[in-house]
Design an enzyme around this catalytic site. Sequence first.
Site, PDB file in Angstrom:
ATOM      1  N   ARG A 181      37.772  44.155 -31.076  1.00 52.12           N
ATOM      2  CA  ARG A 181      38.543  45.549 -30.201  1.00 52.12           C
ATOM      3  C   ARG A 181      39.457  45.329 -29.360  1.00 52.12           C
ATOM      4  O   ARG A 181      40.678  45.646 -29.566  1.00 52.12           O
ATOM      5  CB  ARG A 181      37.641  46.453 -29.640  1.00 52.12           C
ATOM      6  N   THR A 182      39.252  44.272 -28.453  1.00 53.45           N
ATOM      7  CA  THR A 182      40.412  44.087 -27.244  1.00 53.45           C
ATOM      8  C   THR A 182      41.446  43.348 -27.955  1.00 53.45           C
ATOM      9  O   THR A 182      42.588  43.653 -27.726  1.00 53.45           O
ATOM     10  CB  THR A 182      39.684  42.983 -26.392  1.00 53.45           C
TER      11      THR A 182
ATOM     12  N   LYS B 280      41.168  20.334 -28.474  1.00 54.65           N
ATOM     13  CA  LYS B 280      41.643  18.660 -28.179  1.00 54.65           C
ATOM     14  C   LYS B 280      41.286  18.591 -26.682  1.00 54.65           C
ATOM     15  O   LYS B 280      41.706  17.285 -26.186  1.00 54.65           O
ATOM     16  CB  LYS B 280      42.955  18.594 -28.367  1.00 54.65           C
TER      17      LYS B 280
ATOM     18  N   ARG C 157      41.707  35.859 -23.072  1.00 56.62           N
ATOM     19  CA  ARG C 157      40.223  36.013 -22.918  1.00 56.62           C
ATOM     20  C   ARG C 157      39.785  34.533 -22.986  1.00 56.62           C
ATOM     21  O   ARG C 157      40.303  33.823 -23.675  1.00 56.62           O
ATOM     22  CB  ARG C 157      39.855  36.663 -23.997  1.00 56.62           C
TER      23      ARG C 157
ATOM     24  N   HIS D 177      36.902  42.461 -16.637  1.00 55.03           N
ATOM     25  CA  HIS D 177      37.598  42.845 -17.923  1.00 55.03           C
ATOM     26  C   HIS D 177      38.363  44.000 -17.564  1.00 55.03           C
ATOM     27  O   HIS D 177      38.148  45.231 -17.963  1.00 55.03           O
ATOM     28  CB  HIS D 177      36.588  43.349 -19.019  1.00 55.03           C
TER      29      HIS D 177
END
Lengths: 321, 141
Positions: free
Chosen positions: A64-65, A93, A114, A142
């Site tokens: 969703r985000t 890496k 995120r 959030h």
Amino acid sequence: MTEANPLRHVDVRLRHIIDSRDLSVEEIDLLLRTADDILARPAEYAAACAGKKLATLFYEPSTRTRLSFEAAMLELGGSILGFSSQDSSSAAKGESVADTIRIVSGYADAIVLRHPKEGAPVVAARHARVPVINAGDGGHNHPTQTLTDLMTIHRELGNLEGLTVGLCGDLKFGRTVHSLISAMVRYPGTRFVLISPQELRAPDYVLEMIRTVPGCSYEESQRMEDAMPALDILYMTRVQKERFFNEADYVRLKDSFILDTRKLRTAKPGMIVMHPLPRVNEIDTRVDQNPHARYFEQALYGKYIRMALILALLERGGVRL
Amino acid sequence: MNIDSIHNGLVLDHIKAGRGMQIYNTLRLDDLDCTVAIIKNVKSAKMGKKDIIKIDEAIDLDLDVLGFLDQDITVNVIREGKLVCKRRLCLPRELVNVIRCKNPRCITTVEQGADQIFRLVEGDAPVYRCAYCETAYAPGK
């Protein structure tokens, strides 16, 4: 509905959006009015970000985000770039967040991040030359989910003051809950009812945040039914498996707080049920047709408030150093 | 027991008895070339017992770190063998690379080169919180 592009006449200086507290109540009000206007007149905004690029850097899975940010930028006429998992970036890496952000700052006009680690967006903001938006950092904050939640309350209840907000489920690790509380304490007369098992109570720093604001209050409950009649909003959350250190605790607690139509019988007529989604089983699917349910509308509002936020950042704060 | 008085330097007085060595280590006084004396369990009318540290050089001491460790310590500045000022300490607003965040989910556990930053949150009981994840610093845990 509102005047053309409400952002035009106000000097909002949005910078990085790491925490919902980075936005003043006035700035949030402005974003809500802009989102209202985008909803009313989408064609007016279809090329508002033409020629601009938004980087979506997702070190952790999201549907969703990420998609709502990308849809938001595309609907504003902009472009998107980025990655949707840690494995498909140089993080695999061993590259640091700081180095990744330094590089991406040269490729995009704003960055959406995120990351599973708490505070990663603070590191990003310290090294970015373009605005950084926190799209969730572990169990911490959030803020754009909070904007989505505020937009839903604004659209569905018409105001943000004097509300009784029930928060149910995982209040310990649920970042959406922490962000929503930090935003709602700034609206006079907010009363929180914190409904959770003992093991998933809201952390002390969150309770302290409520306690220190005159006019706001909270009570804790372990039964959804007891709290229901007083609520204007019931905000359900998922008990997330990835936040637990061991599976036994997860299995024992995940079904503790399930909403069904029977529990909704004592709710006020105008009460709304919200959920940041994804839902697993904490809301019975038969609730979806109940007049109190608003969680699918909530997800849709998320796109519009993110459009307003991107617009504000790129119009006013997107200055390259 | 006799400890020579110092000519130019600092005397850290009113250190809680037994904490002198911790203060010495945290301030990295072992890096100094000058004479440093740690005097333990000195009789004190006010404290019963106390520790004292004498530094025989006018060094630039990090008073923020010292204030964080113990606000009750008095810093006496000595010039030409005379006491020229007494500095009182307070809790610093920010601590950089003094304490580490204990939250295993904090970005500072994996991010190379990230400073450990804690900020003072005022309140009835002042507390330091990690600038990244907001976890409160809990001494001794």
